[in-house]
Motif scaffolding. Sequence first.
Motif, PDB file in Angstrom:
ATOM      1  N   PRO A  34       4.640 -10.852 -10.469  1.00 59.30           N
ATOM      2  CA  PRO A  34       4.080 -11.681  -9.823  1.00 59.30           C
ATOM      3  C   PRO A  34       2.787 -11.181  -9.013  1.00 59.30           C
ATOM      4  O   PRO A  34       2.303 -12.424  -8.840  1.00 59.30           O
ATOM      5  CB  PRO A  34       5.740 -11.804  -9.211  1.00 59.30           C
ATOM      6  CG  PRO A  34       5.828 -11.283  -9.094  1.00 59.30           C
ATOM      7  CD  PRO A  34       6.016 -10.069  -9.754  1.00 59.30           C
ATOM      8  N   ASP A  35       2.673 -10.107  -8.672  1.00 58.72           N
ATOM      9  CA  ASP A  35       1.299  -9.771  -7.844  1.00 58.72           C
ATOM     10  C   ASP A  35       1.491 -10.646  -5.906  1.00 58.72           C
ATOM     11  O   ASP A  35       0.109 -11.495  -6.454  1.00 58.72           O
ATOM     12  CB  ASP A  35       0.135  -9.309  -8.893  1.00 58.72           C
ATOM     13  CG  ASP A  35      -0.988  -8.365  -8.143  1.00 58.72           C
ATOM     14  OD1 ASP A  35      -0.331  -8.185  -7.080  1.00 58.72           O
ATOM     15  OD2 ASP A  35      -1.770  -8.688  -9.231  1.00 58.72           O
ATOM     16  N   THR A  36       1.975 -11.485  -6.073  1.00 58.16           N
ATOM     17  CA  THR A  36       1.918 -11.644  -4.759  1.00 58.16           C
ATOM     18  C   THR A  36       1.310 -11.337  -3.424  1.00 58.16           C
ATOM     19  O   THR A  36       0.613 -12.017  -2.613  1.00 58.16           O
ATOM     20  CB  THR A  36       3.132 -12.784  -3.942  1.00 58.16           C
ATOM     21  OG1 THR A  36       3.827 -11.291  -3.777  1.00 58.16           O
ATOM     22  CG2 THR A  36       3.621 -12.504  -5.499  1.00 58.16           C
ATOM     23  N   VAL A  88       4.890  -3.259  -9.409  1.00 63.43           N
ATOM     24  CA  VAL A  88       5.067  -3.771  -8.099  1.00 63.43           C
ATOM     25  C   VAL A  88       5.320  -2.910  -7.181  1.00 63.43           C
ATOM     26  O   VAL A  88       4.716  -3.111  -5.709  1.00 63.43           O
ATOM     27  CB  VAL A  88       6.478  -4.902  -7.845  1.00 63.43           C
ATOM     28  CG1 VAL A  88       7.134  -4.768  -6.234  1.00 63.43           C
ATOM     29  CG2 VAL A  88       5.966  -5.642  -8.635  1.00 63.43           C
ATOM     30  N   LEU A  89       6.205  -1.351  -7.356  1.00 63.57           N
ATOM     31  CA  LEU A  89       6.515  -0.598  -6.677  1.00 63.57           C
ATOM     32  C   LEU A  89       5.663   0.787  -6.329  1.00 63.57           C
ATOM     33  O   LEU A  89       5.415   0.783  -4.890  1.00 63.57           O
ATOM     34  CB  LEU A  89       7.807   0.681  -6.881  1.00 63.57           C
ATOM     35  CG  LEU A  89       9.100  -0.673  -6.322  1.00 63.57           C
ATOM     36  CD1 LEU A  89       9.812  -0.235  -7.542  1.00 63.57           C
ATOM     37  CD2 LEU A  89       8.952  -1.152  -5.329  1.00 63.57           C
ATOM     38  N   ASN A  90       4.646   0.783  -7.130  1.00 64.65           N
ATOM     39  CA  ASN A  90       3.329   1.477  -7.087  1.00 64.65           C
ATOM     40  C   ASN A  90       2.709   0.763  -6.821  1.00 64.65           C
ATOM     41  O   ASN A  90       1.380   1.466  -5.319  1.00 64.65           O
ATOM     42  CB  ASN A  90       2.881   1.635  -8.349  1.00 64.65           C
ATOM     43  CG  ASN A  90       3.948   3.544  -9.351  1.00 64.65           C
ATOM     44  OD1 ASN A  90       3.897   3.800  -8.506  1.00 64.65           O
ATOM     45  ND2 ASN A  90       3.815   3.061 -10.666  1.00 64.65           N
ATOM     46  N   ARG A  91       2.229  -0.833  -6.829  1.00 66.78           N
ATOM     47  CA  ARG A  91       1.307  -1.428  -5.229  1.00 66.78           C
ATOM     48  C   ARG A  91       1.567  -1.097  -4.642  1.00 66.78           C
ATOM     49  O   ARG A  91       0.720  -1.135  -3.202  1.00 66.78           O
ATOM     50  CB  ARG A  91       0.435  -2.076  -6.501  1.00 66.78           C
ATOM     51  CG  ARG A  91       0.350  -2.990  -7.412  1.00 66.78           C
ATOM     52  CD  ARG A  91      -0.192  -4.360  -6.926  1.00 66.78           C
ATOM     53  NE  ARG A  91       0.807  -5.176  -7.388  1.00 66.78           N
ATOM     54  CZ  ARG A  91       1.383  -5.723  -8.125  1.00 66.78           C
ATOM     55  NH1 ARG A  91       1.071  -5.884  -9.439  1.00 66.78           N
ATOM     56  NH2 ARG A  91       2.539  -6.280  -8.077  1.00 66.78           N
ATOM     57  N   ALA A  92       3.083  -1.730  -3.816  1.00 70.61           N
ATOM     58  CA  ALA A  92       3.802  -1.671  -2.744  1.00 70.61           C
ATOM     59  C   ALA A  92       2.408   0.165  -2.129  1.00 70.61           C
ATOM     60  O   ALA A  92       3.187   0.213  -0.858  1.00 70.61           O
ATOM     61  CB  ALA A  92       5.268  -1.749  -2.466  1.00 70.61           C
ATOM     62  N   ILE A  93       3.056   1.020  -2.655  1.00 75.15           N
ATOM     63  CA  ILE A  93       3.174   1.942  -2.116  1.00 75.15           C
ATOM     64  C   ILE A  93       1.534   2.527  -1.854  1.00 75.15           C
ATOM     65  O   ILE A  93       0.868   3.436  -1.017  1.00 75.15           O
ATOM     66  CB  ILE A  93       3.715   3.337  -3.136  1.00 75.15           C
ATOM     67  CG1 ILE A  93       5.665   3.282  -2.897  1.00 75.15           C
ATOM     68  CG2 ILE A  93       3.220   5.029  -2.583  1.00 75.15           C
ATOM     69  CD1 ILE A  93       5.994   4.360  -3.859  1.00 75.15           C
ATOM     70  N   VAL A 151       5.497  -6.721  -0.792  1.00 76.79           N
ATOM     71  CA  VAL A 151       6.476  -6.254  -1.821  1.00 76.79           C
ATOM     72  C   VAL A 151       7.707  -7.025  -1.990  1.00 76.79           C
ATOM     73  O   VAL A 151       8.599  -7.266  -3.119  1.00 76.79           O
ATOM     74  CB  VAL A 151       6.386  -5.156  -1.421  1.00 76.79           C
ATOM     75  CG1 VAL A 151       7.158  -4.370  -0.107  1.00 76.79           C
ATOM     76  CG2 VAL A 151       7.588  -4.251  -2.239  1.00 76.79           C
ATOM     77  N   GLY A 152       7.621  -7.809  -0.039  1.00 73.73           N
ATOM     78  CA  GLY A 152       8.762  -7.977  -0.292  1.00 73.73           C
ATOM     79  C   GLY A 152       9.289  -9.774  -1.356  1.00 73.73           C
ATOM     80  O   GLY A 152      10.152  -9.610  -2.474  1.00 73.73           O
ATOM     81  N   SER A 153       7.962 -10.736  -0.988  1.00 71.56           N
ATOM     82  CA  SER A 153       7.700 -11.209  -2.532  1.00 71.56           C
ATOM     83  C   SER A 153       7.705 -11.049  -4.086  1.00 71.56           C
ATOM     84  O   SER A 153       8.142 -11.907  -4.913  1.00 71.56           O
ATOM     85  CB  SER A 153       6.477 -12.418  -2.304  1.00 71.56           C
ATOM     86  OG  SER A 153       6.679 -12.613  -0.723  1.00 71.56           O
ATOM     87  N   ASP A 154       7.120  -9.700  -3.895  1.00 69.57           N
ATOM     88  CA  ASP A 154       7.554  -9.234  -5.695  1.00 69.57           C
ATOM     89  C   ASP A 154       8.338  -8.779  -5.992  1.00 69.57           C
ATOM     90  O   ASP A 154       8.713  -9.522  -7.278  1.00 69.57           O
ATOM     91  CB  ASP A 154       6.376  -8.186  -5.497  1.00 69.57           C
ATOM     92  CG  ASP A 154       4.782  -8.751  -6.283  1.00 69.57           C
ATOM     93  OD1 ASP A 154       4.595 -10.161  -5.221  1.00 69.57           O
ATOM     94  OD2 ASP A 154       3.976  -7.513  -5.711  1.00 69.57           O
ATOM     95  N   LEU A 155       9.589  -8.639  -5.488  1.00 66.04           N
ATOM     96  CA  LEU A 155      10.961  -8.095  -6.026  1.00 66.04           C
ATOM     97  C   LEU A 155      11.643  -9.313  -5.534  1.00 66.04           C
ATOM     98  O   LEU A 155      12.557  -9.027  -6.388  1.00 66.04           O
ATOM     99  CB  LEU A 155      11.037  -6.643  -4.543  1.00 66.04           C
ATOM    100  CG  LEU A 155      10.313  -5.191  -5.387  1.00 66.04           C
ATOM    101  CD1 LEU A 155      11.058  -4.681  -3.855  1.00 66.04           C
ATOM    102  CD2 LEU A 155      10.175  -4.907  -6.567  1.00 66.04           C
TER     103      LEU A 155
END
Lengths: 213, 213
Positions: B87-89, B148-153, B92-96
């Motif tokens: 989704p790449d919003t 998603v998680l890698n981007r959030a980190i 991280v919360g919205s993405d997950l």
Amino acid sequence: MEPLDEQQLAGGLAGTRRRRAQTGTKERMIRAAARILSREGYARLTMERVAAESGVAKTTLYRRWPTKAALCMELYLEVAGNELSDPDTGNVGSDLKHVANAVVRLQTKTVAGPALIGLIAEAQVNPDSRPAFLAEFAERRREVTRLVLNRAIERGELRADTDIDLVIDALGGAVTFRLLQGHAPLTQEFANALVSLVLNGCKPGPDEQQENG
Amino acid sequence: MEPLDEQQLAGGLAGTRRRRAQTGTKERMIRAAARILSREGYARLTMERVAAESGVAKTTLYRRWPTKAALCMELYLEVAGNELSDPDTGNVGSDLKHVANAVVRLQTKTVAGPALIGLIAEAQVNPDSRPAFLAEFAERRREVTRLVLNRAIERGELRADTDIDLVIDALGGAVTFRLLQGHAPLTQEFANALVSLVLNGCKPGPDEQQENG
């Protein structure tokens, strides 16, 4: 379960003797099933082989358990009952790590692992057996964690609005996922890290945010 | 997958025509399997019935998929490929939550649910098919969440030492657990609460501790 004692058997009343003999027969059948399951897995476990390996008549075996799933269920609950206990250490992290490690040990080092895999598979391919089996199975398995979490909420270690069933699913789900998919090892480190994740989340703490960015 | 177009077929070259005809045949077989799976579940899906319902010869069916598990795998990946996207919003919360809701929808509203249940069951009772199937299956399923998680980190939304595989197992495990055990409903609320739990944990925040305890 008490082992057969020849002297007691000889000196006992007829009723006691019969009950003990029955216990011995049940024990023999359960042990035979456990050996086959450990050696060869659920797919190769048949009622015929349990009868042959235990030396018990097939009719006796079927009278107690109508299906191999029912037999495995009893086996699983017996092993799980011995392994899973409420640690009550006074600290939610220690309690949950104790339980998660016991579940990992149960599923990787005892016959409960192949029994559980077989039961889950059976419940999916034989939909008729599913609801009753899974209701009992899931419920027994959740009891210990529920005790731990309720105590932690009372002590203020967890938020009062903690969704207990959700926490149980996050903990038990991840362990079962690895057991079923076999994509990563089920280890003590994994069990401990899982408990920390569910307790603390994976966002940076307030200190880390101030220090690091 | 392109639908058959009679005009194109009539006007095309022989090779194109053959390729399109093959695509049409594959599509018919996949659709027939999906209908049987939706109506009656994995246990009652047989290659014979797929052949009969699609009107395709059994030899053609077996040439493409040697087992019904292989057929279901392709069906699952096709449906999952359509439903699961990154989704790449920017959060991280919205993405997950987006991904978790897509997985819940996939497993409860599409034919991917019964396909997945059947594949997991099959992999347990036919141990020979297990490693190859689960490696591919698990890997495809994990890709989106890993992105998603890698981007959030990288953005500092998650701790740098976050164990990505553990987070994926906690999220995916809880969903699969409910799907397999059927002890509690798979809902949007559940998906959202699960993401919050994994991000924030269930300990009281610093404000709550000061205010309430």
